[in-house]
Design an enzyme around this catalytic site. Structure first.
Site, PDB file in Angstrom:
ATOM      1  N   ALA A  20       8.984  -4.348   2.076  1.00 16.64           N
ATOM      2  CA  ALA A  20       8.485  -3.849   3.355  1.00 16.64           C
ATOM      3  C   ALA A  20       9.067  -4.730   4.449  1.00 16.64           C
ATOM      4  CB  ALA A  20       6.963  -3.886   3.390  1.00 16.64           C
ATOM      5  N   ASP A 134      -6.337   4.259  -5.510  1.00 14.17           N
ATOM      6  CA  ASP A 134      -6.109   2.811  -5.559  1.00 14.17           C
ATOM      7  C   ASP A 134      -6.701   2.146  -4.320  1.00 14.17           C
ATOM      8  OD1 ASP A 134      -5.279   0.458  -6.732  1.00 14.17           O
ATOM      9  OD2 ASP A 134      -3.225   0.585  -5.977  1.00 14.17           O
TER      10      ASP A 134
END
Length: 233
Positions: A20, A134
């Site tokens: 990221a 999640d």
């Protein structure tokens, strides 16, 4: 290969999925996150499908408490998703900082404020027939004004209707519902269970279900052996 409309500034994180990056959009200098997911020829098919799924699912949401999707593109080796940048990192980072600094758990009022923002985000996601699967503090991102943003839909599941069931076992052990632990079909309630686990963690800085190893954590979840809450909660 990077797109000319985004200039890479620094790496925010790296994992098995890829990395990221903090970027700015060249036309207006807006800070954004570029998630580069490995999808080259050596990457397993299921991981490529997960990247494509996240790209598709994010476009379905327009909510103040869900990370905003801006753009996506593909290169020969990566699926790239451009999304909102949350300056304070993740809720997991904040919980860890409070734990290490000795500040102690959030007050009931503060914990409920955070949690209700997540409830609204999950309500929006479920209304579009998507299971997150999640939910955990590491997948909740925080702005400078402490606005909570639900993100990371890499293992989300699209259901055909709100009464449909899913069967694949996924997620992070501490936040798994009993249905996921025992392998029986599950529905949107598995996300609600995870929300409850997050609220417990905000109030205690501890997981709702602990254990020395994965089998013990799973056993405690199935048997409902939850860590106690402090008085007044």
């Amino acid at each position: 290969m990077s797109q000319p409309q985004y200039k890479e500034l620094r790496r925010l994180g790296q994992g098995s999925f890829g990395e990221a990056l903090l970027v700015h959009r060249t036309k207006d200098q807006k800070l954004l996150v570029l998630k580069k997911i490995n999808t080259g020829p050596t990457v397993p098919k299921e991981e490529k499908e997960s990247a494509e799924k996240e790209m598709y699912v994010l476009q379905k949401f327009t909510h103040a408490h869900v990370v905003k999707y801006y753009d996506s593109y593909q290169t020969p080796s990566h699926t790239c998703i451009v999304m909102e940048y949350c300056e304070k990192g993740s809720l997991a980072d904040i919980i860890e900082e409070r734990t290490n600094s000795g500040k102690g758990p959030f007050t009931v009022e503060h914990a409920l404020d955070i949690w209700l923002q997540l409830v609204r985000a999950v309500e929006h996601v479920h209304a579009r027939k998507v299971l997150h699967r999640d939910l955990k503090p590491a997948n909740v991102f925080v702005t400078l004004t402490e606005w909570m943003k639900l993100g990371d839909f890499g293992i989300a599941r699209q259901l055909s209707a709100t009464t449909s069931l899913a069967a694949t076992v996924v997620g992070t052990p501490y936040y798994l519902s009993p249905e996921l632990c025992t392998g029986v079909p599950y529905d949107f309630s598995c996300d609600l269970w995870s929300l409850g686990c997050i609220l417990h963690e905000l109030l205690t800085l501890k997981h709702a279900f602990e254990g020395f190893n994965l089998p013990m954590i799973v056993m405690n979840i199935v048997q409902g052996k939850r860590e106690p809450l402090p008085e007044g909660c």
